[in-house]
Design a protein around this motif. Structure first.
Motif, PDB file in Angstrom:
ATOM      1  N   LYS A 119       7.754   0.137   8.693  1.00  0.00           N
ATOM      2  CA  LYS A 119       8.271   1.358   9.085  1.00  0.00           C
ATOM      3  C   LYS A 119       7.647   2.647   9.364  1.00  0.00           C
ATOM      4  O   LYS A 119       7.379   3.852   9.036  1.00  0.00           O
ATOM      5  N   ARG A 126       1.610  -0.307   0.830  1.00  0.00           N
ATOM      6  CA  ARG A 126       2.217  -1.072  -0.393  1.00  0.00           C
ATOM      7  C   ARG A 126       1.794  -1.997  -1.753  1.00  0.00           C
ATOM      8  O   ARG A 126       1.782  -2.062  -2.344  1.00  0.00           O
ATOM      9  N   ASP A 162       5.543   8.128  -3.293  1.00  0.00           N
ATOM     10  CA  ASP A 162       6.543   7.798  -2.473  1.00  0.00           C
ATOM     11  C   ASP A 162       6.097   6.156  -2.351  1.00  0.00           C
ATOM     12  O   ASP A 162       7.807   5.865  -1.910  1.00  0.00           O
ATOM     13  N   ASN A 165       7.913   4.505  -5.255  1.00  0.00           N
ATOM     14  CA  ASN A 165       9.616   4.768  -4.593  1.00  0.00           C
ATOM     15  C   ASN A 165      10.068   4.248  -4.165  1.00  0.00           C
ATOM     16  O   ASN A 165      11.575   2.908  -4.519  1.00  0.00           O
ATOM     17  N   SER A 166       9.720   3.602  -2.949  1.00  0.00           N
ATOM     18  CA  SER A 166      10.066   2.487  -2.141  1.00  0.00           C
ATOM     19  C   SER A 166       9.945   1.021  -2.659  1.00  0.00           C
ATOM     20  O   SER A 166      10.936   0.388  -2.466  1.00  0.00           O
TER      21      SER A 166
END
Length: 208
Positions: A119, A126, A162, A165-166
């Motif tokens: 995305k 990540r 963020d 959370n993902s």
């Protein structure tokens, strides 16, 4: 006349297996030494005749020195379109991800992401958050690690949370999927067992 203890010990015959000959021990020792010498010679040949083995790395990440690697590549390759000289630079740096820019003397610059996107976000960011969380390291630890390793400046704390959370949402989805599959399997096995018991009970009525 009874002999003394010393005489008895002196006249006593020694029974049991005879001692191994020194010749046999010497032979084994020589064989062992020859084996060591042969092994040592082989090891020396491997060290002197060692070659680099290429590994097909279809997936995975590597830590490289950008200037050291790509400056060397610039000296070895040419542009496939015009045959001109090629240089490399980077742009769109976000955390550990970036766009690799392939510059040519005559052609327009070409861009390649340093890793896959999730995305519009670099996957490597990540990955490092997930890996560091598993070993108990948070944003401050990641920031120190990147600084010590001379990696690009890490993303800010808001981006870090963020990503956390993902990862949590994705992990929860996987957990729910696994639990649902396990519950469905348990239900199916229970039904099979109950049906087998019912068939056995009905069959038992015909035995009387």
């Amino acid at each position: 006349m009874r002999r003394s203890g010393s005489d008895q010990k002196g006249s006593r015959k020694i029974s049991g297996r005879p001692a191994r000959s020194k010749k046999r021990i010497s032979s084994n020792f020589n064989m062992s030494e020859n084996a060591r010498e042969t092994t040592g010679t082989s090891a020396k040949k491997l060290r002197t005749n060692s070659t680099e083995v290429a590994i097909n790395a279809a997936q995975g990440y590597r830590l490289i020195s950008f200037l050291f690697v790509f400056q060397s590549l610039s000296e070895m390759i040419k542009c496939k379109t015009c045959g001109g000289n090629v240089t490399f630079s980077e742009s769109s740096i976000r955390g550990l991800g970036f766009k690799l820019v392939v510059n040519c003397d005559k052609c327009d610059p070409r861009y390649k992401n340093s890793c896959p996107l999730i995305k519009n976000a670099y996957e490597v960011n990540r990955r490092i958050v997930f890996a560091m969380r598993l070993v108990g390291v948070g944003w401050e630890g990641i920031r120190k690690f990147c600084g010590i390793m001379d990696l690009p400046k890490v993303f800010d704390k808001r981006t870090y949370y963020d990503i956390v959370n993902s990862i949590h949402v994705a992990s929860q989805a996987v957990v729910n999927s696994v639990f649902s599959a396990a519950a469905a399997e348990e239900k199916n096995l229970t039904e099979i067992t109950e049906n087998a018991d019912k068939r056995g009970f009905k069959g038992g009525l015909h035995w009387t």
